[in-house]
Motif scaffolding. Structure first.
Motif, PDB file in Angstrom:
ATOM      1  N   ALA A  69       0.826  -1.210   0.000  1.00 47.45           N
ATOM      2  CA  ALA A  69       0.000   0.000   0.000  1.00 47.45           C
ATOM      3  C   ALA A  69       0.859   1.259   0.000  1.00 47.45           C
ATOM      4  O   ALA A  69       0.562   2.229  -0.711  1.00 47.45           O
ATOM      5  CB  ALA A  69      -0.921  -0.011   1.220  1.00 47.45           C
ATOM      6  N   ASP A  70       1.939   1.234   0.788  1.00 48.95           N
ATOM      7  CA  ASP A  70       2.837   2.390   0.819  1.00 48.95           C
ATOM      8  C   ASP A  70       3.551   2.572  -0.516  1.00 48.95           C
ATOM      9  O   ASP A  70       3.698   3.698  -1.011  1.00 48.95           O
ATOM     10  CB  ASP A  70       3.874   2.219   1.931  1.00 48.95           C
ATOM     11  CG  ASP A  70       3.259   2.334   3.314  1.00 48.95           C
ATOM     12  OD1 ASP A  70       2.129   2.842   3.419  1.00 48.95           O
ATOM     13  OD2 ASP A  70       3.909   1.890   4.285  1.00 48.95           O
ATOM     14  N   ALA A  71       4.004   1.448  -1.096  1.00 44.49           N
ATOM     15  CA  ALA A  71       4.755   1.527  -2.349  1.00 44.49           C
ATOM     16  C   ALA A  71       3.887   1.968  -3.518  1.00 44.49           C
ATOM     17  O   ALA A  71       4.331   2.717  -4.401  1.00 44.49           O
ATOM     18  CB  ALA A  71       5.399   0.174  -2.659  1.00 44.49           C
ATOM     19  N   LEU A  72       2.626   1.506  -3.523  1.00 42.97           N
ATOM     20  CA  LEU A  72       1.719   1.796  -4.641  1.00 42.97           C
ATOM     21  C   LEU A  72       0.791   2.969  -4.345  1.00 42.97           C
ATOM     22  O   LEU A  72      -0.028   3.327  -5.205  1.00 42.97           O
ATOM     23  CB  LEU A  72       0.883   0.549  -4.962  1.00 42.97           C
ATOM     24  CG  LEU A  72       1.680  -0.708  -5.345  1.00 42.97           C
ATOM     25  CD1 LEU A  72       0.736  -1.898  -5.513  1.00 42.97           C
ATOM     26  CD2 LEU A  72       2.479  -0.475  -6.623  1.00 42.97           C
ATOM     27  N   HIS A  73       0.905   3.538  -3.146  1.00 46.05           N
ATOM     28  CA  HIS A  73       0.079   4.676  -2.727  1.00 46.05           C
ATOM     29  C   HIS A  73      -1.414   4.336  -2.828  1.00 46.05           C
ATOM     30  O   HIS A  73      -2.212   5.090  -3.415  1.00 46.05           O
ATOM     31  CB  HIS A  73       0.392   5.918  -3.571  1.00 46.05           C
ATOM     32  CG  HIS A  73       1.842   6.291  -3.555  1.00 46.05           C
ATOM     33  ND1 HIS A  73       2.486   6.785  -2.438  1.00 46.05           N
ATOM     34  CD2 HIS A  73       2.805   6.197  -4.529  1.00 46.05           C
ATOM     35  CE1 HIS A  73       3.758   7.005  -2.724  1.00 46.05           C
ATOM     36  NE2 HIS A  73       3.976   6.662  -3.971  1.00 46.05           N
ATOM     37  N   VAL A  74      -1.786   3.214  -2.228  1.00 46.36           N
ATOM     38  CA  VAL A  74      -3.177   2.764  -2.223  1.00 46.36           C
ATOM     39  C   VAL A  74      -3.768   3.030  -0.840  1.00 46.36           C
ATOM     40  O   VAL A  74      -3.282   2.495   0.154  1.00 46.36           O
ATOM     41  CB  VAL A  74      -3.284   1.262  -2.564  1.00 46.36           C
ATOM     42  CG1 VAL A  74      -4.750   0.813  -2.513  1.00 46.36           C
ATOM     43  CG2 VAL A  74      -2.693   0.981  -3.938  1.00 46.36           C
ATOM     44  N   ASP A  75      -4.819   3.820  -0.775  1.00 44.12           N
ATOM     45  CA  ASP A  75      -5.468   4.144   0.494  1.00 44.12           C
ATOM     46  C   ASP A  75      -6.070   2.874   1.098  1.00 44.12           C
ATOM     47  O   ASP A  75      -6.793   2.122   0.428  1.00 44.12           O
ATOM     48  CB  ASP A  75      -6.565   5.178   0.250  1.00 44.12           C
ATOM     49  CG  ASP A  75      -7.322   5.516   1.515  1.00 44.12           C
ATOM     50  OD1 ASP A  75      -6.728   5.424   2.606  1.00 44.12           O
ATOM     51  OD2 ASP A  75      -8.522   5.851   1.411  1.00 44.12           O
ATOM     52  N   GLN A  76      -5.796   2.638   2.384  1.00 49.80           N
ATOM     53  CA  GLN A  76      -6.255   1.400   3.025  1.00 49.80           C
ATOM     54  C   GLN A  76      -7.500   1.586   3.882  1.00 49.80           C
ATOM     55  O   GLN A  76      -7.909   0.652   4.597  1.00 49.80           O
ATOM     56  CB  GLN A  76      -5.122   0.827   3.876  1.00 49.80           C
ATOM     57  CG  GLN A  76      -3.937   0.350   3.056  1.00 49.80           C
ATOM     58  CD  GLN A  76      -4.309  -0.776   2.110  1.00 49.80           C
ATOM     59  OE1 GLN A  76      -4.390  -1.930   2.526  1.00 49.80           O
ATOM     60  NE2 GLN A  76      -4.555  -0.460   0.842  1.00 49.80           N
ATOM     61  N   ALA A  77      -8.115   2.743   3.850  1.00 53.88           N
ATOM     62  CA  ALA A  77      -9.335   2.957   4.625  1.00 53.88           C
ATOM     63  C   ALA A  77     -10.506   2.152   4.060  1.00 53.88           C
ATOM     64  O   ALA A  77     -11.413   1.766   4.798  1.00 53.88           O
ATOM     65  CB  ALA A  77      -9.682   4.445   4.664  1.00 53.88           C
ATOM     66  N   LYS A  78     -10.494   1.868   2.771  1.00 56.98           N
ATOM     67  CA  LYS A  78     -11.576   1.130   2.131  1.00 56.98           C
ATOM     68  C   LYS A  78     -11.260  -0.375   2.098  1.00 56.98           C
ATOM     69  O   LYS A  78     -10.148  -0.770   1.744  1.00 56.98           O
ATOM     70  CB  LYS A  78     -11.793   1.628   0.702  1.00 56.98           C
ATOM     71  CG  LYS A  78     -12.233   3.090   0.624  1.00 56.98           C
ATOM     72  CD  LYS A  78     -12.439   3.515  -0.821  1.00 56.98           C
ATOM     73  CE  LYS A  78     -12.886   4.978  -0.897  1.00 56.98           C
ATOM     74  NZ  LYS A  78     -13.059   5.419  -2.310  1.00 56.98           N
ATOM     75  N   VAL A  79     -12.230  -1.185   2.445  1.00 53.69           N
ATOM     76  CA  VAL A  79     -12.060  -2.647   2.457  1.00 53.69           C
ATOM     77  C   VAL A  79     -11.703  -3.152   1.067  1.00 53.69           C
ATOM     78  O   VAL A  79     -10.884  -4.059   0.907  1.00 53.69           O
ATOM     79  CB  VAL A  79     -13.340  -3.334   2.974  1.00 53.69           C
ATOM     80  CG1 VAL A  79     -13.207  -4.853   2.869  1.00 53.69           C
ATOM     81  CG2 VAL A  79     -13.632  -2.931   4.401  1.00 53.69           C
TER      82      VAL A  79
END
Length: 475
Positions: free
Chosen positions: A349-359
């Motif tokens: 998630a950090d590497a791809l800049h993917v927000d983790q708030a959404k399931v």
């Protein structure tokens, strides 16, 4: 001196190391209680969640432990009581320093993941390489820590290995995608109670039994029945019980839940000392429960180190008490496997800049990780474990060098990590050159290469630090 006093003396050294050397490391690093932690700015209710200190301690301890401080020390006991020395001094001067500094660097860098910490010292190209390596490594850890507990549970119940593997994978999946305080934050205290029962119960039963505690106190003789060389195998065999690179991948999970840098020694240095105590217990059990290294080796050969866990637990505590102790051991890998996959998700998630708030986003990253982990469980456990041991210590080596660079830039006493880094470089290079999974060179040649490479790394590090202006970094 009676062998029992060697055990209590080793325990005293580990506890003293936390208070004395841990305080020194904390002072050198420069923990600042007034500095805001990443939790204040990044709270998201999923990964950045405030947790009480006792929960963070237990989660960190159970995250980093796995089967390493149990199976590794059992195998290390084949080499004799010198395994005790590596557990004690490795934990105090290498493992706990490694864990504290890497955890504090993550805290300083906004809850940064392991590759970001490495990249801060070595640059963006090394960071990208470590992102790939670390994800693969954590999938390997997750697979290893399905196979071990599944085998133990299958030996205790009418349900087979496949059943327990599926149950454990299902738990891992839920623990990976749910907010950290929903599953992990709630059940780890109970896991900790089971582990306490295992540790205290087995030590107490051994002391009260008719078995001599540490009957062999010859620290200088290699007792391995197969005549495998103590150097460098002992320092790779006992990894998590002394120093482990995997720990630095787990510390960011807890750095995101901490309220103050003041708690760093308790929550990073302390869990490694606790893991060293578990390693000390299992080295002692391996050296004491069996009458000779040959009998210990026979038990290992008959059913892997997991059979030793079962024989020792049932032999000392009986059927019911032994079952509780075995469950305490099962907790260790399960509580590491879940956070290995969780850590891999966060890293991606950090590497791809993917927000983790959404399931939905969490599932998008988690499903491929588990598909790879399931495929890896089809590989022989012994093969995975050998590669895991070397990869684990190599990660520790890289982390120590990265911390040394950071400390030197901050004009602090870098030798607290530089000396362990030199030693672990020698271990990893010597092992790779000598082992069958490596180049298969002679031990003397491998040791010479390891020494040369470690000294070359030290010389390059010192030269690079002298060339720098000495301006402190922004981390």
């Amino acid at each position: 001196m009676s062998g029992i006093w060697y055990f209590w003396g080793s325990l005293a050294l580990l506890l003293g190391g936390y208070f004395v050397y841990g305080s020194l490391v904390e002072k050198i690093f420069g923990a600042d209680p007034s500095r805001p932690t990443p939790l204040a700015a990044k709270y998201d209710g999923v990964d950045y969640v405030k947790l009480p200190k006792y929960k963070i301690f237990l989660i960190q301890f159970l995250n980093i432990a796995g089967l390493g401080p149990v199976l590794g020390p059992i195998l290390g006991a084949l080499y004799g009581p010198s395994a005790l020395l590596w557990v004690v001094f490795g934990s105090i001067f290498a493992g706990a320093v490694h864990d504290y500094c890497s955890g504090m660097m993550s805290l300083r860098m906004g809850g940064a993941s392991y590759p970001e910490i490495i990249g801060n010292s070595f640059g963006i190209k090394v960071r990208r390489a470590m992102e790939v390596f670390t994800v693969c490594f954590m999938i390997m850890v997750g697979a290893v820590f399905v196979l071990g507990p599944a085998a133990l549970l299958a030996s205790m119940t009418p349900f087979g290995f496949l059943f327990w593997s599926c149950v454990i994978f299902a738990y891992y999946f839920l623990a990976t995608i749910m907010p950290i305080d929903v599953i992990i934050g709630r059940i780890y205290p109970y896991f900790g109670i089971l582990l306490l029962i295992m540790a205290v119960g087995l030590v107490g039963a051994l002391m009260l039994s008719d078995k001599p505690v540490l009957p062999n106190t010859d620290f200088f003789t290699n007792t391995d029945p197969s005549d495998l060389p103590r150097w460098p195998l002992l320092f790779v065999t006992i990894a998590c019980g002394a120093i482990s690179g995997f720990h630095s991948t787990q510390s960011p999970l807890m750095a995101r839940c901490m309220s103050s840098e003041r708690d760093g020694r308790l929550l990073f240095y302390g869990p490694m000392i606790a893991e060293g105590i578990i390693g000390l217990i299992w080295v002692t059990l391996g050296l004491s429960f069996y009458e000779s290294p040959e009998l210990l080796q026979a038990a290992i050969a008959k059913g892997s180190p997991t059979l030793v866990v079962k024989e020792v637990s049932v032999g000392l505590l009986g059927t019911f008490g032994g079952a509780l102790a075995i469950l305490g051991v099962v907790v260790l890998p399960i509580s590491t496997g879940d956070t290995a996959f969780r850590g891999a998700r966060l890293l991606l998630a950090d590497a791809l800049h993917v927000d983790q708030a959404k399931v939905r986003n969490r599932l998008m990253l988690t499903i491929p990780l588990f598909a790879a982990g399931i495929l890896l469980t089809m590989v022989d456990f012994a093969v995975i474990w050998r590669y895991f041991g070397w990869a684990n210590q190599t990660m520790a080596c890289v982390t120590l060098w990265a911390i040394s660079i950071w400390l030197a830039r901050e004009q602090r006493l870098h030798w607290i990590t530089t000396l362990p880094a030199v030693f672990m470089t020698n271990v990893c290079v010597s092992y790779l050159c000598n082992a069958k999974i490596g180049f298969g060179l002679s031990l003397s040649l491998s040791t010479g290469i390891g020494l040369a490479v470690s000294l070359a790394c030290l010389a390059a590090f010192l030269r690079a630090m002298r060339a720098r202006s000495g301006t402190p970094s922004e981390a």
